[in-house]
Design a protein around this motif. Structure first.
Motif, PDB file in Angstrom:
ATOM      1  N   LEU A 126      -9.119   7.096   7.927  1.00  0.00           N
ATOM      2  CA  LEU A 126      -9.162   6.002   7.402  1.00  0.00           C
ATOM      3  C   LEU A 126      -9.553   5.882   5.941  1.00  0.00           C
ATOM      4  O   LEU A 126      -9.270   5.296   4.923  1.00  0.00           O
ATOM      5  N   CYS A 127     -10.673   6.685   5.756  1.00  0.00           N
ATOM      6  CA  CYS A 127     -11.453   6.945   4.553  1.00  0.00           C
ATOM      7  C   CYS A 127     -10.467   7.732   3.704  1.00  0.00           C
ATOM      8  O   CYS A 127     -10.318   7.591   2.293  1.00  0.00           O
ATOM      9  N   SER A 128      -9.663   8.544   3.958  1.00  0.00           N
ATOM     10  CA  SER A 128      -8.874   9.338   3.233  1.00  0.00           C
ATOM     11  C   SER A 128      -7.547   8.591   2.774  1.00  0.00           C
ATOM     12  O   SER A 128      -7.161   8.539   1.704  1.00  0.00           O
ATOM     13  N   GLN A 129      -7.213   7.665   3.913  1.00  0.00           N
ATOM     14  CA  GLN A 129      -6.086   6.886   3.450  1.00  0.00           C
ATOM     15  C   GLN A 129      -6.456   5.780   2.304  1.00  0.00           C
ATOM     16  O   GLN A 129      -5.871   5.479   1.488  1.00  0.00           O
ATOM     17  N   TYR A 130      -7.873   5.174   2.487  1.00  0.00           N
ATOM     18  CA  TYR A 130      -8.225   4.560   1.341  1.00  0.00           C
ATOM     19  C   TYR A 130      -8.368   5.190  -0.139  1.00  0.00           C
ATOM     20  O   TYR A 130      -7.880   4.781  -0.998  1.00  0.00           O
ATOM     21  N   LEU A 131      -8.879   6.403  -0.149  1.00  0.00           N
ATOM     22  CA  LEU A 131      -8.964   7.198  -1.435  1.00  0.00           C
ATOM     23  C   LEU A 131      -7.754   7.281  -1.925  1.00  0.00           C
ATOM     24  O   LEU A 131      -7.534   7.449  -3.094  1.00  0.00           O
ATOM     25  N   ASN A 132      -6.811   7.553  -1.090  1.00  0.00           N
ATOM     26  CA  ASN A 132      -5.218   7.873  -1.379  1.00  0.00           C
ATOM     27  C   ASN A 132      -4.452   6.527  -1.979  1.00  0.00           C
ATOM     28  O   ASN A 132      -3.315   6.675  -2.525  1.00  0.00           O
ATOM     29  N   GLY A 133      -5.238   5.472  -1.671  1.00  0.00           N
ATOM     30  CA  GLY A 133      -4.465   4.198  -1.987  1.00  0.00           C
ATOM     31  C   GLY A 133      -3.629   3.540  -0.915  1.00  0.00           C
ATOM     32  O   GLY A 133      -2.835   2.761  -1.264  1.00  0.00           O
ATOM     33  N   ASP A 134      -3.375   4.026   0.105  1.00  0.00           N
ATOM     34  CA  ASP A 134      -2.640   3.642   1.175  1.00  0.00           C
ATOM     35  C   ASP A 134      -3.345   2.146   2.005  1.00  0.00           C
ATOM     36  O   ASP A 134      -2.216   1.444   2.186  1.00  0.00           O
ATOM     37  N   ILE A 135      -4.264   2.195   1.817  1.00  0.00           N
ATOM     38  CA  ILE A 135      -5.075   0.942   2.204  1.00  0.00           C
ATOM     39  C   ILE A 135      -6.141   0.467   1.357  1.00  0.00           C
ATOM     40  O   ILE A 135      -6.624   1.322   0.502  1.00  0.00           O
ATOM     41  N   ASP A 136      -6.429  -0.841   1.383  1.00  0.00           N
ATOM     42  CA  ASP A 136      -7.560  -1.319   0.211  1.00  0.00           C
ATOM     43  C   ASP A 136      -8.957  -1.341   1.084  1.00  0.00           C
ATOM     44  O   ASP A 136      -9.194  -1.076   2.346  1.00  0.00           O
ATOM     45  N   ARG A 137      -9.863  -1.682   0.257  1.00  0.00           N
ATOM     46  CA  ARG A 137     -11.142  -1.463   0.959  1.00  0.00           C
ATOM     47  C   ARG A 137     -11.459  -2.682   1.930  1.00  0.00           C
ATOM     48  O   ARG A 137     -12.095  -2.337   3.022  1.00  0.00           O
ATOM     49  N   THR A 138     -10.721  -3.914   1.856  1.00  0.00           N
ATOM     50  CA  THR A 138     -10.632  -4.904   2.825  1.00  0.00           C
ATOM     51  C   THR A 138     -10.244  -4.375   4.169  1.00  0.00           C
ATOM     52  O   THR A 138     -11.008  -4.482   5.156  1.00  0.00           O
ATOM     53  N   ALA A 139      -9.052  -3.605   4.152  1.00  0.00           N
ATOM     54  CA  ALA A 139      -8.516  -3.142   5.259  1.00  0.00           C
ATOM     55  C   ALA A 139      -9.468  -2.009   6.198  1.00  0.00           C
ATOM     56  O   ALA A 139      -9.369  -2.002   7.188  1.00  0.00           O
ATOM     57  N   LEU A 140      -9.936  -1.493   5.295  1.00  0.00           N
ATOM     58  CA  LEU A 140     -10.964  -0.246   5.672  1.00  0.00           C
ATOM     59  C   LEU A 140     -12.014  -0.995   6.452  1.00  0.00           C
ATOM     60  O   LEU A 140     -12.510  -0.486   7.462  1.00  0.00           O
TER      61      LEU A 140
END
Length: 346
Positions: free
Chosen positions: A164-178
């Motif tokens: 999920l951290c990789s997905q966050y860094l790539n912009g697939d999810i935001d910090r709230t979702a993380l």
């Protein structure tokens, strides 16, 4: 049997969704994004996720799930209490047996070890989640550390598509979702919950085969190590230690682990950890001090190394709120392994 399939649920971050399936203690929910129209599947722990983060639209079904949660919570509370009681009884019996054995031994005798028990040190990726006075390892990393672990250190799990951290860094999810994923007990990485669960895994080798822990035993010492960002292997620090009260050797399907729920566990602040350099206490198999760890995720340590480490830890913790705990940890370790230690402060 609660009929959950196709029931409508609401998640505070993902919005409305429909339950697709329930299997093996998890519930799979299909969320439909309002802007793109694309659907996304998310898996949650069942029924735990319905405590705070998921809400069922149907009041009748919601009531049934609430009842199931209450039953499960009650069963888990009872099981934990029984486990703790059993551990307390075993610990008391073990200590009494050791005291009786010591009475029968001549003073100052050296006891020859007849088993292969050793202590164990783990190499852990740096995590600053939850860092305050504590060094971290209790929450999701900051943006800076996520980027460092993925882009500079190229950590295998951190940079994988499933992370999920990789997905966050790539912009697939935001910090709230993380953050919500962490709160919903979705797996982010086990470093992020290490100092909450106090469970350390042996992991897998380069071929994906599970590793086994063959020499660590109950009452062995577990040592937690890491490298701070932009430091060399020679600067590896110790940020926590605990006396093991549960250990699984592991098998072809499940990696080994060690854990504790006892009071004999202690963490260091970043300042304290910088004074506890791992390579001051450990030598390689050649017997030489060489700051080279290699690809393995853990190493074994003998009693001499462990006692030296715990003595220094006790000195570092002097005049802190952990002073007595550090002293108790050292004395407990020596008592469990029949080690006479005249240098322990009285």
């Amino acid at each position: 049997m609660i009929e959950l399939i196709k029931a409508t649920v609401i998640h505070k971050a993902f919005g409305a969704g429909e339950i697709k399936e329930v299997e093996n203690g998890h519930v799979v929910i299909l969320f439909k994004a309002s802007d793109s129209g694309e659907s996304t599947e998310k898996k949650f722990v069942y029924p735990d996720a319905f405590k705070n983060f998921l809400k069922i639209d149907d009041p009748a079904i919601a009531e049934q799930v609430d009842s199931l949660i209450k039953i499960k919570d009650a069963e888990e509370d009872k099981r934990r209490e029984l486990d703790l009681q059993e551990k307390r009884e075993k610990r008391v019996a073990h200590v009494k047996a050791l005291e009786e054995l010591k009475k029968k031994l001549p003073a100052k005798i050296k006891i020859k070890k007849t088993n292969s028990r050793q202590n164990i040190a783990f190499k852990l990726n740096y995590c600053d989640g939850g860092a305050s006075e504590q060094i971290g390892f209790n929450g999701i990393c900051s943006d800076e550390t996520i980027r460092y672990n993925i882009e500079k250190e190229k950590r295998v799990w951190c940079g994988s598509k499933e992370c999920l951290c990789s997905q966050y860094l790539n912009g697939d999810i935001d910090r709230t979702a993380l953050n919500d994923a962490m709160a919903d007990d979705q797996f982010v990485c086990y470093e992020s919950q290490l100092l909450k669960s106090w469970k350390v895994l042996a992991g897998e080798d380069g071929d994906g085969k599970t590793r086994k822990i063959k020499s660590a035993r109950r009452n062995s010492l577990a040592v937690l190590t890491t490298r701070l960002p932009n430091t060399k292997e020679a600067e590896r620090i110790i940020f926590g230690v605990f006396i093991i009260d549960d250990v699984l050797e592991g098998n072809d399907r499940e990696s080994g682990y060690v854990s504790t729920q006892s009071t004999y566990r202690i963490t260091l602040t970043r300042e304290e950890a910088n004074k506890m350099q791992f390579w001051n206490y450990h030598t390689n198999t050649t017997g030489k001090v060489s700051a080279k760890w290699g690809s393995g995720l853990f190493r074994y340590m003998d009693d001499t190394q462990a006692v030296a480490l715990l003595q220094d830890l006790m000195k570092i913790k002097e005049n802190t709120t952990d002073a007595q705990l550090a002293k108790d940890l050292l004395e407990s370790y020596c008592r469990n392994h029949l080690i006479e230690l005249t240098t322990v402060s009285q």
